[in-house]
Design an enzyme around this catalytic site. Structure first.
Site, mmCIF file in Angstrom:
data_model
loop_
_atom_site.group_PDB
_atom_site.id
_atom_site.type_symbol
_atom_site.label_atom_id
_atom_site.label_comp_id
_atom_site.label_asym_id
_atom_site.label_seq_id
_atom_site.Cartn_x
_atom_site.Cartn_y
_atom_site.Cartn_z
ATOM 1 N N PHE A 131 52.149 20.927 58.081
ATOM 2 C CA PHE A 131 51.122 21.821 57.548
ATOM 3 C C PHE A 131 50.165 22.219 58.674
ATOM 4 C CE2 PHE A 131 47.146 22.621 55.187
ATOM 5 C CZ PHE A 131 47.598 23.469 54.191
ATOM 6 N N ASP A 201 51.040 11.859 56.199
ATOM 7 C CA ASP A 201 50.190 12.685 55.353
ATOM 8 C C ASP A 201 50.822 12.678 53.965
ATOM 9 O OD1 ASP A 201 49.279 14.892 53.851
ATOM 10 O OD2 ASP A 201 48.648 15.958 55.664
ATOM 11 N N TYR A 226 42.526 16.427 45.624
ATOM 12 C CA TYR A 226 42.419 17.513 44.634
ATOM 13 C C TYR A 226 43.749 18.121 44.208
ATOM 14 C CZ TYR A 226 42.416 20.024 49.103
ATOM 15 O OH TYR A 226 42.721 20.461 50.363
ATOM 16 N N LYS A 227 44.861 17.568 44.685
ATOM 17 C CA LYS A 227 46.159 18.094 44.253
ATOM 18 C C LYS A 227 46.634 17.278 43.039
ATOM 19 C CE LYS A 227 46.987 20.162 48.706
ATOM 20 N NZ LYS A 227 47.221 19.850 50.120
ATOM 21 N N ARG A 373 56.284 29.369 44.990
ATOM 22 C CA ARG A 373 56.192 27.912 44.984
ATOM 23 C C ARG A 373 55.592 27.423 43.666
ATOM 24 N NH1 ARG A 373 52.180 24.299 48.741
ATOM 25 N NH2 ARG A 373 50.696 25.166 47.267
HETATM 26 C C1 LIG Z 1 46.431 20.389 51.090
HETATM 27 C C2 LIG Z 1 46.778 19.804 52.387
HETATM 28 C C3 LIG Z 1 45.785 19.476 53.311
HETATM 29 C C4 LIG Z 1 44.357 19.772 52.964
HETATM 30 O O1 LIG Z 1 43.405 19.507 53.911
HETATM 31 P P1 LIG Z 1 41.861 19.568 53.539
HETATM 32 O O2 LIG Z 1 41.195 19.012 54.713
HETATM 33 O O3 LIG Z 1 41.654 18.788 52.267
HETATM 34 O O4 LIG Z 1 41.517 21.001 53.258
HETATM 35 C C5 LIG Z 1 46.179 18.854 54.485
HETATM 36 N N1 LIG Z 1 47.491 18.599 54.758
HETATM 37 C C6 LIG Z 1 48.467 18.944 53.880
HETATM 38 C C7 LIG Z 1 49.895 18.642 54.193
HETATM 39 C C8 LIG Z 1 48.139 19.570 52.691
HETATM 40 O O5 LIG Z 1 49.091 19.912 51.825
#
Ligand SMILES: *Cc1c(COP(=O)(O)O)cnc(C)c1O
Length: 401
Positions: A131, A201, A226-227, A373
């Protein structure tokens, strides 16, 4: 194709709902009428208990209790209390997880700590598919640490790239585009064999697929609140540090809350024991209230039930689409065991399809260049929701001129 030749029908989805051991969990969320919400891998749904929780926080705790609530209402302990609840979901032990800062801050913290502990091994190894924020955090860490470099390789090349120079293997367990899942156990073992630490992660894993941090020897992990954990917009993320390792690693972002005795106000740094040393600041109590409400919904849920429902939802979605449309190409792995809790389809006009679906109350998202998605949150989705989304998706693709 005639209607009768279809195997995956709405009646079948209704039967699957009747047999669903998690069916009652949906009532613990507020889902708008008429909405099929497949955006839970981006922002989870609102836990119904949150509004009462926020009223108590605004009334008795902050309103009347004021500063005394740091101790009286358990605010000081919130990062570890919420962390312990998350620990169960990712197969970690009590006292190995805290929830306080954002995901990206946590990733940076974990990377800096790991890189500092492996100074003779200057490479952070990741996948090119990681990501973007993860890649930014890693290049940011490399820029801060002389000699350290980020090396990104294709997923298939990872095992052969774990060489003597690698100090940290840094991967996202479930791919945010396709839902493809890395072999966390095997890659962690390979990292250890080479003398590297493994940092995972878990943004698309926590609350959706079992991780087994402890049994798989994961060194460090960071994930999103938050997911699938349904902690609310911008909820704090979480940080896991393997118990043994937390004695050896230092928090690179020192702050008074990570001090052994913050209220002695001493000038010298003395880290707290264990995971608490990774705290930095006063915990974000309003954000943690949301996260705790989200995580509490999981209290009576077994990860095995969660995973098996998630796999059933995925199978229903993939099969229902495949037997109705030849235009949508599955971008996720076909075997359920190789996928997280999401399914993506490829189409050259994916953005338009996602927009059409939103118009009929089916919420998914578009990821450039060509992905539709769909997150399959097993706590609040019914099989009929997923079936309706599959049919809607096929219709939206067929309606393009
Ligand atoms: C959603 C997500 C993030 C989010 O990062 P924030 O710092 O909370 O905005 C990071 N890494 C991955 C793989 C994600 O899917």
């Amino acid at each position: 194709m005639t209607q009768t030749s279809l195997t995956w029908t709405r009646e079948r989805a209704e039967e699957m709902d009747l047999e669903d051991p998690l069916a009652e969990k949906r009532a613990e969320f507020w889902i708008p009428e008429g909405t099929v919400y497949l955006g839970g891998n981006s922002l989870g749904a609102l836990p119904a208990a949150l509004s009462g929780r926020l009223q108590a926080l605004a009334g008795d705790e902050w309103g009347r209790g004021l500063v005394a609530s740091w101790e009286g209402a358990g605010w000081m302990q919130a990062p570890e209390r919420v962390g312990d609840k998350i620990a169960r979901l990712i197969g970690a032990g009590a006292g190995e997880v805290i929830a306080a800062d954002s995901t990206t801050v946590g990733l940076t913290q974990a990377l800096l700590a790991a890189v500092s502990a492996r100074r003779d091994r200057p490479t952070i190894l990741t996948s090119t598919t990681n990501f973007p924020t993860d890649l930014y955090a890693a290049t940011g860490v490399a820029a801060l640490c002389p000699g350290v470099a980020l090396r990104a390789v294709a997923p298939d090349d990872l095992p052969s790239a774990i060489g003597d120079d690698v100090g940290v293997l840094f991967l996202t367990h479930v791919d945010y585009r396709t839902g493809a899942m890395f072999d966390l156990r095997g890659l962690t073992a390979a990292a250890h064999l080479a003398g590297a630490l493994a940092l995972w992660d878990l943004c698309h894993s926590a609350g959706a697929v079992p991780v087994g941090c402890e049994e798989n020897g994961v060194d460090l992990a960071v994930g999103c609140g938050y997911k699938y954990l349904n902690g609310g917009p911008g909820a704090p993320g979480f940080l896991y540090v393997r118990r043994e390792l937390s004695k050896q690693l230092a928090n690179p972002i020192r702050g008074w809350l990570g001090h052994a005795a913050p209220f002695e106000f001493s000038a010298g740094w003395r880290p707290a024991e264990g995971i608490r040393s990774f705290l930095t600041s006063s915990p974000p109590i309003l954000g943690l209230a949301g996260l705790e409400a989200g995580v509490d919904v999981f209290a009576d849920v077994g990860m095995a039930d969660l995973r098996s429902k998630s796999m059933r939802l995925g199978e229903l979605f993939v099969e229902a689409v495949s037997e109705r449309s030849g235009e949508l190409e599955l971008a996720s792995p076909r075997p359920a065991e190789e996928r997280g809790s999401q399914v993506s389809f490829r189409h050259s006009r994916a953005a338009e399809i996602v927009e059409t679906l939103a118009g009929s109350g089916i919420v998914g998202d578009f990821r450039p260049p060509d992905l539709c998605r769909f997150g399959l949150a097993p706590l609040y989705l019914r099989h009929v929701d997923v079936f309706d989304a599959a049919v809607g998706l096929c219709e939206a693709a067929a309606a393009l001129d």
